[in-house]
Design an enzyme around this catalytic site. Structure first.
Site, PDB file in Angstrom:
ATOM      1  N   HIS A  91       0.845  -1.198   0.000  1.00  0.00           N
ATOM      2  CA  HIS A  91       0.000   0.000   0.000  1.00  0.00           C
ATOM      3  C   HIS A  91       0.873   1.238   0.000  1.00  0.00           C
ATOM      4  O   HIS A  91       1.830   1.349   0.768  1.00  0.00           O
ATOM      5  CB  HIS A  91      -0.923   0.020   1.214  1.00  0.00           C
ATOM      6  CG  HIS A  91      -1.839   1.211   1.245  1.00  0.00           C
ATOM      7  ND1 HIS A  91      -2.866   1.371   0.339  1.00  0.00           N
ATOM      8  CD2 HIS A  91      -1.862   2.315   2.044  1.00  0.00           C
ATOM      9  CE1 HIS A  91      -3.495   2.512   0.582  1.00  0.00           C
ATOM     10  NE2 HIS A  91      -2.896   3.105   1.604  1.00  0.00           N
ATOM     11  N   SER A  92       0.541   2.206  -0.879  1.00  0.00           N
ATOM     12  CA  SER A  92       1.234   3.481  -0.969  1.00  0.00           C
ATOM     13  C   SER A  92       2.726   3.238  -1.240  1.00  0.00           C
ATOM     14  O   SER A  92       3.067   2.612  -2.245  1.00  0.00           O
ATOM     15  CB  SER A  92       0.989   4.285   0.312  1.00  0.00           C
ATOM     16  OG  SER A  92       1.328   5.634   0.133  1.00  0.00           O
ATOM     17  N   MET A  93       3.629   3.705  -0.389  1.00  0.00           N
ATOM     18  CA  MET A  93       5.046   3.404  -0.601  1.00  0.00           C
ATOM     19  C   MET A  93       5.269   1.903  -0.723  1.00  0.00           C
ATOM     20  O   MET A  93       6.126   1.441  -1.480  1.00  0.00           O
ATOM     21  CB  MET A  93       5.899   3.958   0.539  1.00  0.00           C
ATOM     22  CG  MET A  93       7.395   3.716   0.354  1.00  0.00           C
ATOM     23  SD  MET A  93       8.413   4.134   1.778  1.00  0.00           S
ATOM     24  CE  MET A  93       8.214   2.631   2.770  1.00  0.00           C
ATOM     25  N   SER A 119      -1.660  -1.035  -4.104  1.00  0.00           N
ATOM     26  CA  SER A 119      -2.760  -0.285  -3.502  1.00  0.00           C
ATOM     27  C   SER A 119      -2.352   1.153  -3.186  1.00  0.00           C
ATOM     28  O   SER A 119      -1.254   1.401  -2.690  1.00  0.00           O
ATOM     29  CB  SER A 119      -3.194  -1.009  -2.211  1.00  0.00           C
ATOM     30  OG  SER A 119      -4.113  -0.240  -1.467  1.00  0.00           O
TER      31      SER A 119
END
Length: 250
Positions: A91-93, A119
């Protein structure tokens, strides 16, 4: 605690023949964020989450401020998990880190994850995060804008410093990351995003399609950047569906 145990937190018993699923936390995040997801999936997969240096029980260790270096560290710890199908969820990074780790699996070992779940992040080839002043109050403003952190923690000076140290390191890693063009992944990719995420455009998430030679699909959920927290049941159902039929034979 040995090196592998410091990096990988396991949330399920051994399940012979089951696929393995590894969660990659977001900037400033820790393995514990994924505990609800891991517990929900623990009867179907061998699930674990990464614990990066510089947070929670690894607080005394120096943070890694370069995403490629962090991917090298993660690859070194996960490369032994090749006896059974292995899927990544970031998720994200964590989505970028999972992608770079998958590239290393394919380039170094000739092995592909069975699926990458990306994500809350635009595709690697798209422009990155908006630049944030890592030394001033703008980082705190960014955290508040994205949500996902208990406001009471942000108002506690002692707890805030524990949060800001890894956040600064992770944002530095994001802001200095440069995508290196190369062959698309061979593994299928599922992209997830929040419909009202203030930092991630839907077309940027859809561009993950360019980074795989395999199957691609995309799912948009109600919510902001941390939509995952509001949709544990739906997200774990999606993961289960996409990994259905994956067994030791792959």
């Amino acid at each position: 605690m040995n090196t592998a145990e410091r990096w990988i937190r396991r949330y399920s018993p051994e399940l012979p023949g089951a696929a393995q699923l590894v969660f990659f936390p977001h900037a400033g995040g820790s393995a514990s964020y994924y505990r609800p997801f891991c517990l929900a999936l623990a009867d179907r997969f061998e699930v674990s989450a990464l614990q990066y240096p510089g947070r929670q029980d690894r607080f005394a260790e120096p943070c890694v401020t370069d995403l490629d270096s962090l991917a090298d560290h993660v690859f070194a710890r996960l490369r032994t998990m090749t006896g059974r199908p292995l899927a990544f969820f970031g998720h994200s990074m964590g989505a970028l880190l999972a992608y770079e780790t998958a590239r290393r699996f394919e380039e170094e070992l000739g092995i592909s994850p069975v699926r990458l779940f990306a994500s809350g992040r635009s595709a690697p080839s798209r422009p990155g995060e908006t630049a944030v002043d890592l030394t001033g109050d703008r980082l705190l403003t960014e955290i508040r804008a994205l949500g996902g952190t208990d406001p009471q923690l942000l108002d506690d000076e002692a707890m805030l410093e524990l949060l800001l140290q890894p956040l600064r390191a992770d944002y530095q890693a994001l802001q200095t990351y440069r995508f290196s063009p190369g062959p698309p992944l061979r593994c299928p990719v599922t992209a997830l995003s929040g419909a009202s995420d203030p930092r991630t455009r839907e077309d940027g998430v859809a561009a993950w399609r360019e980074h795989t030679q395999g199957e691609f699909d995309m799912r948009v959920f109600p919510g902001g950047h941390f939509f995952l927290s509001e949709h544990v049941e739906d997200v774990t159902a999606l993961v289960t569906e996409r990994l259905s039929g994956v067994s030791q034979s792959g």
